[in-house]
Design an enzyme around this catalytic site. Structure first.
Site, short mmCIF file in Angstrom:
data_model
loop_
_atom_site.label_atom_id
_atom_site.label_comp_id
_atom_site.label_asym_id
_atom_site.label_seq_id
_atom_site.Cartn_x
_atom_site.Cartn_y
_atom_site.Cartn_z
N GLY A 14 24.80 44.01 20.61
CA GLY A 14 25.28 45.23 19.70
C GLY A 14 26.24 44.69 18.86
O GLY A 14 27.23 45.57 18.51
N GLY A 15 26.60 43.48 18.63
CA GLY A 15 27.57 42.84 17.97
C GLY A 15 27.73 43.52 16.40
O GLY A 15 28.60 44.00 15.78
N ASP A 34 15.19 43.85 19.81
CA ASP A 34 15.53 42.70 20.61
C ASP A 34 14.39 42.56 21.99
O ASP A 34 13.79 43.59 22.34
CB ASP A 34 16.94 42.66 21.15
N ILE A 57 9.25 40.87 17.10
CA ILE A 57 9.46 41.18 15.67
C ILE A 57 7.99 41.26 15.07
O ILE A 57 7.61 41.93 14.03
CB ILE A 57 10.68 40.33 14.90
N GLU A 58 7.38 40.23 15.23
CA GLU A 58 6.14 39.77 14.57
C GLU A 58 4.95 40.78 15.17
O GLU A 58 3.86 40.69 14.75
CB GLU A 58 5.68 38.35 14.77
N SER A 76 20.66 38.01 13.32
CA SER A 76 21.09 36.72 13.85
C SER A 76 20.07 36.29 14.65
O SER A 76 19.78 35.96 15.71
CB SER A 76 22.23 37.12 14.86
N CYS A 79 19.07 30.68 17.45
CA CYS A 79 19.98 29.47 16.75
C CYS A 79 19.49 28.28 17.26
O CYS A 79 19.60 27.19 16.86
CB CYS A 79 21.60 29.63 17.00
N SER A 367 26.23 36.13 21.33
CA SER A 367 26.71 37.02 20.36
C SER A 367 27.41 36.73 19.20
O SER A 367 27.66 35.47 19.00
CB SER A 367 27.44 38.32 21.16
#
Length: 382
Positions: A14-15, A34, A57-58, A76, A79, A367
């Site tokens: 929840g950032g 998520d 998401i896809e 975000s 990474c 986060s």
């Protein structure tokens, strides 16, 4: 302004949601998405009334996205494909699949969002994924700014250099360059604040002080430049002290966070040690509390002992003597609450009881810094 309908992708703990609250923008999160089970537990615990989709998401259709009718996307993406100490698989890494799917959907939305904010690690700015992002934004009629920024730019004593992109659907350029509004924010890729694989220092890069080299005593595995940089950072009055972000001593049993003897003996020379009065700490990663090198600073609890006096003859000592010397410093890990404080989470933020300390460090390490993102959100929308 009118309430902004926000789609929060890769919502984590929840950032982005907290950054919205901090920014003062009137908003409604129409969906947070998520697939991390632990992160979703934390998110639901703190935002029980926000729709949280535990989906890939896809796996969400264009029609589903259109029904949400959102004005802003916050994201975000993973990474790992872009970190410099990883394989740097970029768009060939399966973990970028969802991000590429978003880029494919963006031009086909019935109503494109007015605003987009993306956060990722340093390294993303030179990726093919970034090239595809900006190409898509241009095709869709967005103007955008890219920024490299660390929490030290907003007075927080923690290095977490990250790439940010903010975009708005407009024929006009941004009224203000971010770098002129926030000192220390860079519109171009800035120097690294993350460790090389075998080096303990992951500071924001600061210029060395003139004339201090001859007075330095190097008693750990650091270079003269490392030591000079730390001295410079600790004299930066625009950055607050670590003690401003420490939790109350009665809150937890601090002894449980002391570094174990085996860790002290094996990794003492690699530790990044800070005092409560320091104005610097290195980036906390998801491995904090389990691994030592490059995962975050540790705190010297006993401030009456000079660290130099402990380390200067350490290599000539027996293991028993080493442990006696090192134990004097009372080195401990920052608590999850203190890490959260340094990342800008408000005191209202908390973890569910079933989330272990190890899990807390892990999701915090994944986060973002709320204060930095809130500043960028405010400037993007204003």
């Amino acid at each position: 302004m009118e309430t902004v309908r926000v789609l929060e992708l890769y919502s984590g703990i929840g950032g982005m949601h907290y950054a919205l609250k901090e920014s003062g923008i009137p908003f409604q999160v129409v969906a947070a998405i998520d697939i991390n089970t632990t992160a979703n537990q934390v998110y639901s615990h703190n935002f029980p009334n926000t729709p949280l989709w535990n989906k890939t998401i896809e796996g969400i259709t264009l029609d589903d996205f259109n029904k949400l009718s959102f004005d802003m996307i916050l994201m975000s993406p993973p990474c790992q494909p872009f970190t410099r100490i990883g394989l740097q698989g970029d768009i060939a890494d399966p973990r970028t699949k969802s991000f590429l799917y978003i880029l494919d959907l963006l031009p086909r939305l019935c109503r494109p969002p007015r605003f987009i904010l993306l956060e990722n690690v340093k390294g993303f700015e030179s990726s093919t994924a970034r090239e595809r992002l900006v190409t898509t934004l241009k095709q869709c009629g967005y103007t955008y700014q890219e920024i490299m920024m660390s929490p030290t730019s907003v007075g927080i004593p923690n290095s977490r250099l990250r790439y940010y992109l903010i975009a708005k659907l407009s024929t006009e350029h941004f009224n203000t360059e971010i770098s002129s509004e926030i000192p220390g924010a860079s519109p171009h890729p800035a120097e690294d604040d993350s460790p090389a694989p075998s080096h303990p220092s992951n500071q924001d890069t600061c210029p060395p002080e003139d004339g201090v080299q001859g007075n330095l005593v190097l008693y750990k595995l650091e270079t003269t430049i490392d030591a000079q940089r730390k001295m410079t950072q600790n004299k930066n009055q625009s950055v607050r002290q670590i003690q401003d972000f420490m939790g109350p001593k009665v809150e937890v049993n601090i002894d449980q966070y002391l570094l174990p003897p085996k860790t002290l003996l094996r990794y003492a020379l690699l530790l990044d040690i800070v005092l409560p009065t320091c104005r610097r700490s290195v980036c906390f990663t998801k491995g904090y509390g389990r691994y030592v090198e490059g995962t975050g600073s540790v705190l010297q609890s006993c401030t009456d002992i000079e660290m130099e006096s402990v380390f200067k003859d350490l290599e000539q000592s027996s293991e028993e003597e080493k442990l006696q010397q090192l134990s004097k410093l009372k080195l401990r890990y920052f608590t999850p609450r203190e890490v959260a404080n340094l990342m800008g989470f408000p005191q209202s933020f908390s973890f569910p009881e079933q989330v272990s300390t190890k899990q807390q460090y892990r999701v915090l390490g994944n986060s973002l810094n709320i204060e930095v993102v809130s500043r960028l959100l405010h400037l993007m929308v204003s």
